[in-house]
Design an enzyme around this catalytic site. Structure first.
Site, PDB file in Angstrom:
ATOM      1  CB  VAL A  50      -6.387 -11.117   0.428  1.00  0.00           C
ATOM      2  CG1 VAL A  50      -6.765  -9.973   1.358  1.00  0.00           C
ATOM      3  CG2 VAL A  50      -7.542 -11.412  -0.536  1.00  0.00           C
ATOM      4  CB  CYS A  51      -3.287  -8.908   3.096  1.00  0.00           C
ATOM      5  SG  CYS A  51      -2.516  -7.976   4.444  1.00  0.00           S
ATOM      6  CB  THR A  52       1.542  -9.909   3.473  1.00  0.00           C
ATOM      7  OG1 THR A  52       0.806 -10.653   4.446  1.00  0.00           O
ATOM      8  CG2 THR A  52       1.754  -8.494   3.979  1.00  0.00           C
ATOM      9  CB  ALA A  64      -4.972  -3.400  -1.119  1.00  0.00           C
TER      10      ALA A  64
END
Lengths: 288, 288
Positions: free
Chosen positions: B158-160, B208
């Site tokens: 998730v995310c970075t 994202a």
């Protein structure tokens, strides 16, 4: 990704200046200086003369945690609130021992009941299921909510946390919400149930079930810091939700088979909770 | 509120029976018996002959945590996955010492790198900012992701967190996503950036920024347990999102002033991350 931790404070001030074009913003500079930074020396000279595009603040936000709380109820708001530069955001519990959440892992509290200020900006109470039921029966927890929530500028909850606010006598005569399956219990505390996702009523703010904590916290960022700040936090959290079942999160529009399945499954819990609340309310009346 | 903890297992089986009308569901009975319950004895007799309306399972889901990870990236999925009856969901870290997240509080890991199975159902990596940058430089962390993520049926982020999957060589030739501000860095790992919120590509699944973890995890519940189960989890989490700024969570539709403010603010971090990735990739090529 949060707003504070991965940006040098200098670049933050630069960006502010670029955005707003230069009038004094001493308060922002104060907040930036309060946070330790290797750039402190350079920031001490007033860097910009700007309006506060992103209003800084010094709110004290306390989030209660107790055995069996639902992690997401508490941590989605914690994440959002911790983007408020200058705010103190702390998890509070009876002791500093790790607290096990409903999902099975442990979080370390940051303050005990005794260490909390009596008049924080916000006391927020997350929900849970059996854990919340136990907390309703726990005198020290309910007394803490009554004292600090009653003294706070705002007392709030997410999910079944509103049952704890109610048990502490903080919802009498207030509009409030709760997880959809337990919303019907709010009148037991003299509250008026609302099916809105986030309900502001004077000095109370309540969010619906679990994921409503995100909307709850973003609305509070808007309340404390204004639109621009809240828009920044929303975009940084990339809050562009795409639930797999687009109308599946609201019992009014979800698959009716799912609604009745869950209602049947949870009926014993709802009944048990209602009994515990009635008993606690009776005890209180007989004491008072 | 989660699906497992506040319902007697007996009532769960009853509800299943009511829903589906009676064909053998031995596998469900097995899972229910595996979970400790004071009703175990009574459940041991086969209670129902039903189709698995809510398919049980025995997935092993590992969620990496490391200093500076973004709590919500990890905990929204943990909450959702912990609704999967029979699944083992564990936070994994280098040691069992508490891990401080970006938001400033500590979580206690449940397994160390050495205690993890080599082939879990899913290894999931959350993002962060400076903490993620440090993790990319940390050989033990990247080696762990390569070994266990490479051996897992599915590796996700998730995310970075996708930058960590990339640094471990797990995204080469894959479609993937990331927090919108760092999406452009994915080609440094040979990945193909996608602006979709949740990207499935063979044995990789990436979400994202931050809040996408909810959609990511619900899509995985659907993948592992089917539609009905995922609909139940979505409704129990009351995932009927109402962001304060309805189009504010997507950089393509958000207030352009907010987008450019955040881009200016984060440009130094993006640059620094790109440099760290290039350096790590060069070191790896010169080693191999």
């Amino acid at each position: 990704m949060s707003i504070i931790d991965h940006v040098t404070r200098r670049s933050f001030v630069r960006a502010l200046t670029a955005m707003s074009g230069a009038v004094a913003c001493e308060s922002l500079t104060r907040v930036i200086m309060a946070a330790p930074s290797k750039n402190t020396q350079r920031i001490e000279e007033p860097m910009c003369k700007c309006e506060s595009v992103m209003k800084p603040g010094n709110e004290t936000i306390l989030i209660l945690i107790y055995p069996g709380f639902t992690s997401l109820d508490a941590i989605a708001p914690q994440h959002v609130f911790s983007s408020m530069i200058g705010a103190k955001v702390k998890f509070v519990a009876k002791t500093l021992d790790p607290v096990r959440c409903e999902g099975g892992f442990e979080i370390i509290p940051q303050l005990t009941f005794d260490q909390c200020p009596d008049s924080p900006t916000l006391l927020m109470v997350p929900g849970g299921s059996m854990g919340t039921l136990e907390a309703i029966k726990d005198r020290a927890t309910v007394d803490f909510i009554r004292r600090v929530g009653g003294g706070a500028s705002m007392a709030g909850s997410v999910c079944t946390g509103s049952l704890l606010l109610g048990a502490a006598g903080l919802l009498k005569g207030y509009q409030a919400t709760c997880h959809w399956q337990l919303l019907e219990l709010l009148p037991l505390f003299g509250a008026f149930p609302s099916t809105k996702r986030v309900v502001f009523d004077r000095n109370r703010v309540t969010g619906a079930g679990v994921t409503a904590g995100l909307d709850f916290a973003l609305e509070l960022v808007r309340f404390y810091r204004g639109d621009f700040y809240a828009e920044c936090v929303e975009l940084l959290s990339q809050y562009d939700p795409q639930p797999p079942f687009p109308r599946g999160g609201d019992p009014a529009t979800a698959n009716p088979a799912v609604v009745s399945f869950l209602n049947e499954m949870h009926q014993p819990f709802v009944k048990k909770t209602a009994e515990a609340i009635r008993k606690a309310e009776n005890n209180q009346h007989s004491r008072s």
